[in-house]
Design an enzyme around this catalytic site. Structure first.
Site, PDB file in Angstrom:
ATOM      1  N   GLY A 176      38.065  42.780  28.531  1.00 58.84           N
ATOM      2  CA  GLY A 176      36.840  42.299  29.172  1.00 58.84           C
ATOM      3  C   GLY A 176      35.713  42.225  28.152  1.00 58.84           C
ATOM      4  N   GLY A 214      32.550  41.170  28.903  1.00 59.63           N
ATOM      5  CA  GLY A 214      31.297  41.017  29.642  1.00 59.63           C
ATOM      6  C   GLY A 214      30.264  41.959  29.038  1.00 59.63           C
ATOM      7  N   GLY A 251      29.765  45.175  29.421  1.00 58.08           N
ATOM      8  CA  GLY A 251      30.265  46.454  28.935  1.00 58.08           C
ATOM      9  C   GLY A 251      31.138  46.290  27.701  1.00 58.08           C
ATOM     10  CB  VAL A 284      44.957  42.293  30.531  1.00 57.52           C
ATOM     11  CG1 VAL A 284      45.704  43.598  30.777  1.00 57.52           C
ATOM     12  CG2 VAL A 284      44.589  42.169  29.065  1.00 57.52           C
ATOM     13  CD  GLU A 292      17.183  37.019  40.704  1.00 57.69           C
ATOM     14  OE1 GLU A 292      16.401  37.778  40.137  1.00 57.69           O
ATOM     15  OE2 GLU A 292      18.255  36.667  40.200  1.00 57.69           O
TER      16      GLU A 292
END
Ligand SMILES: Cc1cc2nc3c(=O)[nH]c(=O)nc-3n(C[C@H](O)[C@H](O)[C@H](O)COP(=O)(O)OP(=O)(O)OC[C@H]3O[C@@H](n4cnc5c(N)ncnc54)[C@H](O)[C@@H]3O)c2cc1C
Length: 416
Positions: free
Chosen positions: A13, A15, A17, A81, A172
């Site tokens: 990942g 992103g 993190g 994965v 938003e």
């Protein structure tokens, strides 16, 4: 000569993190493999801007190979994965096997429809580039269709846009959509009566922005109302067939557009790991963000479940993922140096959401702001947090242009 093999860190990942862990290990004595199903990092907080024709995807996404071009200890692999063998310590990616010494799972989340299949099939979501572009194309196309529809009832259904979930993303989106209609579509379709267009914000709870302090909830409510967003609180929906919403109280809303922003759960792969999961499928971790039975595996961000000091789960926010990434990168280096680990404690940087032009709400340093000041803070922070100098300039120019000329520049219908 005795060449010591560097520990192999696999990060799944890229992103908020995963990318942050990789960056923070830049000078560490490790070899990193970073895996993502996409070849870019996506700035999800601005996805709604793609949906409302404010920005193009390339302004909020950045190629990972470019981001890590200068980092010598990293190898990026694009792929999905599909499984992980914790005993033998490898991940399976599109048929290949990649062994690890330490694994960081930063696989993020996906939209949670809470088992409402009709909404999943017929509604729209804002979770990735494709879903945001689909939403934009669909809404822009509806204006075209409505412009030649003679039946007023059918036209009104085409021009009724329903956003479900009054958290920051829903607020938003609803605010920006209302402005798109008032400031831009009204100019593009001068022959149409834009009073027929409606933006509805549906919320099952009794307030907008439940995680925000009372004064900001009130401010959000008033700002949305000032932009003609119709707010329907305590309103649950039970079905959506693509043409009509059915509400729990039996009421019905004719609409061709339902944008679901009411839930997030951990990414699909977390269900296949055979580890303990908590609410929303998130993987339970210890205080050091490791899977207790597999201490060489860290889980961070939306996919991880950890409680704050008050027994509440940490929110699924980019700020949580980034802070967890910092501690994880430090802990991997501590393990290598055979030092004790540091536990994770979230430092809340505040709350921020925009409702549209000159309108936002913010809670920073214990102070609440709303209106123009909060909006300026929002603009500056979002430009700053975007990856890539080029993207920052492009988004800034785009927003300045839209602000001065009341335009949304990306009004292209790019596919059926
Ligand atoms: C519309 C929207 C608006 C938001 N607004 C805000 C905001 O204003 N402020 C805020 O703090 N947060 C916001 N968030 C939440 C924030 O984006 C997430 O909390 C954050 O992205 C979580 O970071 P992460 O690293 O855990 O996961 P992500 O950033 O989601 O990254 C996960 C990565 O893992 C990859 N991946 C997943 N599974 C696999 C697999 N099996 N194989 C390979 N790759 C895989 C994905 O492609 C993705 O790149 C928003 C989210 C959305 C959707």
């Amino acid at each position: 000569m005795n060449i010591k093999k560097l520990p192999h860190i696999v990060i799944v990942g890229a992103g908020f993190g995963g990318m942050e862990v990789a960056r923070r290990l830049k000078n560490a004595p490790v070899q990193i493999t970073l895996i993502d199903r996409h070849n870019y990092h996506l700035f999800q907080p601005l996805l709604y801007q793609v949906a409302i024709a404010g920005l193009v995807p390339s302004q909020i996404a950045y190629p990972l190979r470019t981001i890590f071009r200068k980092q010598k200890n990293i190898n990026f692999q694009m792929g999905e994965v599909t499984s992980i063998d914790f005993e033998s310590r490898y991940v399976k990616m599109d048929g290949s096997v990649i062994a690890y010494d330490h694994l960081v799972l930063a696989v993020g989340g996906q939209t949670n429809f809470f088992g409402m299949n009709s909404v999943e099939e017929n509604g729209f979501q804002l979770k990735n580039v494709e879903s945001a572009v689909n939403t934009r194309n669909h809404m822009l196309k509806l204006f075209e269709e409505a412009s030649r529809e003679v039946d007023a009832e059918k036209r009104r259904a085409m021009l009724t846009f329903v956003v479900v979930g009054a958290g920051p993303t829903g607020v938003e989106t609803a605010g920006a959509l209302a402005e798109l209609i008032t400031h831009v579509m009204a100019k593009d379709y001068p022959q149409m009566n834009m009073k027929e267009a409606r933006v509805l914000l549906l919320e099952a709870g009794n307030t907008v922005m439940p995680a925000y302090p009372d004064e900001l909830r009130k401010a959000t409510f008033n700002l949305l109302r000032s932009k003609n967003v119709e707010i329907m609180l305590n309103t649950k929906l039970t079905n959506y067939n693509g043409q009509q919403i059915t509400l729990a109280d039996g009421g019905q809303i004719n609409t061709h557009t339902l944008i679901w922003t009411a839930g997030v759960k951990a990414s699909e792969i977390t269900n296949r790991l055979g580890v303990q999961q908590a609410g929303s499928g998130r993987v339970r971790t210890d205080a050091f963000l490791r899977i207790p039975a597999h201490p060489e595996v860290f889980v961070i961000g939306d996919a991880a479940y950890l409680e704050n000091g008050n027994g509440q789960p940490l929110p699924m926010l980019a700020t949580v993922a980034q802070q967890q990434a910092k501690v994880t990168a430090q802990n991997i280096q501590r393990i290598i140096k055979k030092r004790g680990l540091e536990s994770f404690h979230y430092k809340d940087p505040g709350l921020l959401a925009t409702i549209g032009r000159n309108a936002a709400v913010a809670r920073i340093w214990g102070l609440s702001f709303s209106g123009f000041i909060a909006w300026m803070i929002w603009v500056v922070l979002h430009i700053y947090r975007l990856i890539g100098f080029r993207n920052r300039i492009l988004v800034l120019v785009n927003w300045a242009w839209d602000y001065i000329f009341y335009e949304n520049q990306v009004r292209l219908i790019t596919r059926e």
